[in-house]
Design a protein around this motif. Structure first.
Motif, mmCIF file in Angstrom:
data_model
loop_
_atom_site.group_PDB
_atom_site.id
_atom_site.type_symbol
_atom_site.label_atom_id
_atom_site.label_comp_id
_atom_site.label_asym_id
_atom_site.label_seq_id
_atom_site.Cartn_x
_atom_site.Cartn_y
_atom_site.Cartn_z
ATOM 1 N N THR A 102 16.812 -1.993 -10.783
ATOM 2 C CA THR A 102 16.231 -0.770 -10.238
ATOM 3 C C THR A 102 17.091 -0.273 -9.093
ATOM 4 N N THR A 103 17.369 1.017 -9.071
ATOM 5 C CA THR A 103 18.154 1.595 -7.993
ATOM 6 C C THR A 103 17.223 2.014 -6.868
ATOM 7 N N TYR A 104 17.568 1.575 -5.663
ATOM 8 C CA TYR A 104 16.784 1.888 -4.476
ATOM 9 C C TYR A 104 17.623 2.689 -3.497
ATOM 10 N N GLU A 105 16.952 3.553 -2.758
ATOM 11 C CA GLU A 105 17.566 4.277 -1.664
ATOM 12 C C GLU A 105 16.941 3.757 -0.377
ATOM 13 N N PHE A 106 17.783 3.461 0.606
ATOM 14 C CA PHE A 106 17.329 2.997 1.913
ATOM 15 C C PHE A 106 17.609 4.099 2.923
ATOM 16 N N VAL A 107 16.570 4.524 3.628
ATOM 17 C CA VAL A 107 16.668 5.636 4.565
ATOM 18 C C VAL A 107 16.074 5.194 5.896
ATOM 19 N N ALA A 108 16.740 5.558 6.979
ATOM 20 C CA ALA A 108 16.225 5.239 8.310
ATOM 21 C C ALA A 108 15.789 6.523 9.000
ATOM 22 N N SER A 109 14.649 6.445 9.655
ATOM 23 C CA SER A 109 14.157 7.511 10.516
ATOM 24 C C SER A 109 14.211 6.962 11.929
ATOM 25 N N VAL A 110 14.949 7.606 12.823
ATOM 26 C CA VAL A 110 15.186 7.014 14.138
ATOM 27 C C VAL A 110 14.436 7.687 15.283
ATOM 28 N N ASP A 111 13.695 8.747 14.991
ATOM 29 C CA ASP A 111 12.918 9.390 16.039
ATOM 30 C C ASP A 111 11.492 8.858 16.013
ATOM 31 N N GLY A 112 10.804 8.923 17.145
ATOM 32 C CA GLY A 112 9.467 8.333 17.208
ATOM 33 C C GLY A 112 9.594 6.837 17.090
ATOM 34 N N THR A 113 8.924 6.238 16.124
ATOM 35 C CA THR A 113 9.078 4.813 15.854
ATOM 36 C C THR A 113 10.179 4.645 14.818
ATOM 37 N N PRO A 114 11.347 4.114 15.196
ATOM 38 C CA PRO A 114 12.420 3.940 14.209
ATOM 39 C C PRO A 114 11.938 3.090 13.025
ATOM 40 N N THR A 115 12.178 3.594 11.816
ATOM 41 C CA THR A 115 11.649 2.960 10.613
ATOM 42 C C THR A 115 12.709 2.934 9.527
ATOM 43 N N LEU A 116 12.761 1.829 8.791
ATOM 44 C CA LEU A 116 13.601 1.707 7.605
ATOM 45 C C LEU A 116 12.690 1.831 6.390
ATOM 46 N N TRP A 117 13.034 2.738 5.474
ATOM 47 C CA TRP A 117 12.262 2.982 4.266
ATOM 48 C C TRP A 117 13.055 2.541 3.049
ATOM 49 N N ARG A 118 12.343 2.053 2.043
ATOM 50 C CA ARG A 118 12.940 1.711 0.750
ATOM 51 C C ARG A 118 12.204 2.528 -0.306
ATOM 52 N N PHE A 119 12.952 3.350 -1.059
ATOM 53 C CA PHE A 119 12.384 4.181 -2.121
ATOM 54 C C PHE A 119 12.979 3.759 -3.456
ATOM 55 N N ASP A 120 12.157 3.748 -4.517
ATOM 56 C CA ASP A 120 12.699 3.440 -5.840
ATOM 57 C C ASP A 120 13.308 4.707 -6.441
ATOM 58 N N THR A 121 13.925 4.599 -7.607
ATOM 59 C CA THR A 121 14.632 5.730 -8.208
ATOM 60 C C THR A 121 13.703 6.864 -8.609
#
Length: 177
Positions: free
Chosen positions: A9-28
């Motif tokens: 499965t292909t995943y995309e990893f995205v970081a949001s750094v404003d507010g509470t910095p968060t790392l997200w993992r999304f599937d395809t």
């Protein structure tokens, strides 16, 4: 953001750094498959409030090999590299590595060695760019002998070479040692 195929499965990893910095993992399919707060990272709003120029938050992920699915998240402001396990929906933090450089500016994963390479912009009399080899298991950052007198736009690393890009022309190729 970075992408990797894990277990077919292909995943995309995205970081949001404003507010509470968060790392997200999304599937395809675009569905969220997990997230985690990026601990030990200063949020963009706090960096701005302190009157500092915002830095960068480069990421890299291993695509194959024994480290497949491990993610490096670098905070330029905090001078840290955080390693997360992208093969797990809860994205556990595996290691935090303090980076001994003025401004960590980019990161690349070398699948064959299971190590990350980080470029570091130097300031003052030793201006230019140096590179670190980061062992995410041991948590060590070892300076490489390769350097650049310029500030590159980016680089790619493999087991033998660093390919350093400056915006036009062929990359500067230096040994990865």
């Amino acid at each position: 953001r970075s992408m990797a195929t894990i277990g077919g499965t292909t995943y995309e990893f995205v970081a949001s750094v404003d507010g509470t910095p968060t790392l997200w993992r999304f599937d395809t399919n675009g569905g969220s498959a997990g997230s985690v707060s990026l601990i030990e990272i200063t949020s963009l709003s706090n960096i701005r409030a302190a009157g500092h120029v915002a830095g960068g938050w480069p990421m890299a992920v291993f695509h194959k090999g024994t480290a497949a699915g491990k993610i490096a998240f670098v905070s330029t402001y905090d001078q840290k590299l955080l390693v997360y396990d992208g093969t797990n929906n809860s994205l556990p933090l595996l290691k935090t590595v303090s980076l001994p450089c003025a401004i960590p500016s980019a990161v690349d994963a070398i699948d064959a060695t299971g190590h990350f390479v980080v470029s570091c912009i130097q300031t003052g009399t030793s201006s230019g760019t140096t590179f670190l080899d980061v062992d995410p298991i041991a948590g060590t950052a070892t300076p490489l002998k390769s350097t650049s007198k310029k500030f590159p736009l980016g680089f790619l690393a493999d087991t033998n070479n660093l390919y350093i890009f400056y915006g036009s022309g062929a990359p500067d190729v230096q040994p990865n040692r």
